[in-house]
Design a protein around this motif. Sequence first.
Motif, PDB file in Angstrom:
ATOM      1  N   GLU A  48       0.777  -1.145  -0.217  1.00  0.00           N
ATOM      2  CA  GLU A  48      -0.074  -0.050   0.010  1.00  0.00           C
ATOM      3  C   GLU A  48       0.636   1.538   0.110  1.00  0.00           C
ATOM      4  O   GLU A  48       0.306   2.346  -0.480  1.00  0.00           O
ATOM      5  CB  GLU A  48      -0.861   0.078   1.337  1.00  0.00           C
ATOM      6  CG  GLU A  48      -2.040  -0.936   1.077  1.00  0.00           C
ATOM      7  CD  GLU A  48      -3.016  -0.981   2.537  1.00  0.00           C
ATOM      8  OE1 GLU A  48      -2.774  -0.116   3.260  1.00  0.00           O
ATOM      9  OE2 GLU A  48      -3.857  -1.971   2.509  1.00  0.00           O
ATOM     10  N   GLU A  49       1.922   1.263   0.562  1.00  0.00           N
ATOM     11  CA  GLU A  49       3.045   2.308   0.715  1.00  0.00           C
ATOM     12  C   GLU A  49       3.986   2.303  -0.532  1.00  0.00           C
ATOM     13  O   GLU A  49       4.922   2.861  -0.364  1.00  0.00           O
ATOM     14  CB  GLU A  49       3.585   2.566   1.891  1.00  0.00           C
ATOM     15  CG  GLU A  49       2.500   2.841   2.870  1.00  0.00           C
ATOM     16  CD  GLU A  49       3.413   2.801   4.296  1.00  0.00           C
ATOM     17  OE1 GLU A  49       4.526   2.934   4.440  1.00  0.00           O
ATOM     18  OE2 GLU A  49       2.650   2.965   5.344  1.00  0.00           O
ATOM     19  N   PRO A  59      10.071  -0.063   3.680  1.00  0.00           N
ATOM     20  CA  PRO A  59       9.455  -0.190   5.009  1.00  0.00           C
ATOM     21  C   PRO A  59      10.472   0.076   6.178  1.00  0.00           C
ATOM     22  O   PRO A  59      11.644  -0.262   6.038  1.00  0.00           O
ATOM     23  CB  PRO A  59       8.726  -1.546   4.930  1.00  0.00           C
ATOM     24  CG  PRO A  59       8.899  -2.010   3.595  1.00  0.00           C
ATOM     25  CD  PRO A  59      10.080  -1.430   3.107  1.00  0.00           C
ATOM     26  N   SER A  82       6.268   2.979  -3.584  1.00  0.00           N
ATOM     27  CA  SER A  82       6.527   4.459  -4.094  1.00  0.00           C
ATOM     28  C   SER A  82       7.436   4.353  -5.287  1.00  0.00           C
ATOM     29  O   SER A  82       8.058   3.312  -5.453  1.00  0.00           O
ATOM     30  CB  SER A  82       7.351   5.356  -3.110  1.00  0.00           C
ATOM     31  OG  SER A  82       7.757   6.347  -3.455  1.00  0.00           O
TER      32      SER A  82
END
Length: 550
Positions: free
Chosen positions: A526-527, A536, A529
């Motif tokens: 979801e994060e 993470p 980039s």
Amino acid sequence: MADHAARTHLATHEVTNQPLLGGDHDLLAEDIALRETLAREAPAWVATRLAPLAREAGRDTWQAIADEANRHPPELRLFDRHGRRLDEVHYTEAYHRLMHLACDGGWQAVAWEHEGNGGHQAHIAALYLLTQVEPGFCCPITMTHAAYPVLRHDNAILETWGPRLRANDYDPRALPANAKRAATFGMAMTEKQGGSDVRRNTTHATRQPDGSVRLTGHKWFCSAPMSDAFLTLAQDDAGLGCFLVPRFRPDGERNGIQLQRLKDKCGNRANASAEIEYADAWAHPIGEPGRGVATILEMVQQTRLDAATAPAGMMRQATLEAWRHVQGREAFGRRLADQPLMRRVIADLALETEASLALCLRTARAFDGATNDDHERALARLLPALAKFWHNKRSSAFMAEAMECLGGIGYVEEAPLARLYREAPVNSIWEGSGNVMCLDVMRVLARHPESIAALRQELALARGAHPDFDRALEVLERRLKATPDVLEAQARWLTQRLAQCLQAALLLRHAPAAVGETFCAARLGEEASPLFGVLPSHAPLDAILERIAP
């Protein structure tokens, strides 16, 4: 006066806080990911044969040779001093040494010597290593390698040219084929009005009573114009056909291949690309009449895999340059290699390199298995376009990030990163630009459902290994059910995600957990980039960085 002279030669500063330069390296022994991937994907003989090349290619002197080949690019020599046409390309001795490095080892032919038994994996692994010496000269190596399956359409052509293509030798002299032991091949398809749309080509082929052909027309890009022969496309009464055009006619005279100019390119300086004119050039038809695109696509599939592999090799070289620099450089009281943000950037570059290498060698295994395995044949149809598209879309940003790790030193020509940065876009353009790759993927999905079925099988092998991977597969499956017009509109996203999911599956199954799980979180989570270095917070950086080099 003497005191003044002494003062003007006094050193104004000491050189400190700079990493050590140079040194010889074994490009196989120091590449953990390459060793592991070869052990998994390839027969044992591949690594054994690669070992001497890896030691030689890692010698520091090759970087100076590569630099010379780029600083003194090829020169066009149209005429001799008496006014006779030469249409030759002159190279520095550095370029010829690079060609010998590849051809004397037979790396342009190894795929066909061991076809079905690791030959393609050996070729791709060798190209990955050779690219780390200098990417530019790999173009004629790729073209010569890729020409072979097209030559097999005609036994007479194969008998003449096959042994010369397979020779463990390099002969740059402009001579008829029968006077040479070794030969190289080029390709000339692109014309001004069509670009990738080769069916708009206007070069015309006129059949002669003896069965030969004369070509008249212009080619906007001719790859490796110093080659001994070229594969080209031209229109005749049957439609668009494929033809072999030698540099010398059968009577020993120079053929009507007139070099108009060499392209002044952004990068790829060591290699020549030309505009050429076919002026009543002697040619031999090859393949079925009117089926030129289908014939030459056998070559293009090979070159596309090479164009997917070159960025992987460049990524490896850039990662090593950045990592060695930050280990020998301090800023703000600490080594750069110990600073959290820099460690995340380098680790992320290492992840991308491992993922790209894994996909290249898995595709090469599919090529080797395609002769007698339906699953591998189905993968071989799809994977080159996925890998070529995605690796090259990542490459330019990758080189910029690696260059930034070195700061100003990375931007100057003494550092190889400036050369790699200028080189990065070319493999994305060659053999079909990004949109062409995506449209090819769409065509495969529409016409060859067995290929997407085979890919699903590969992805399913890693299902359950990571939650981000599983969620990405669910989204992917929903998108694949869209109507054809929606699929085409989303072709770039789909091609990217298919490539990334296969990279993730390979790393989850075969790489250490630190690599596979971090890759999934950083690319599919979801994060995720588009920036390098956004990993993470819990990413096991030590375990990833330790794999870059012993």
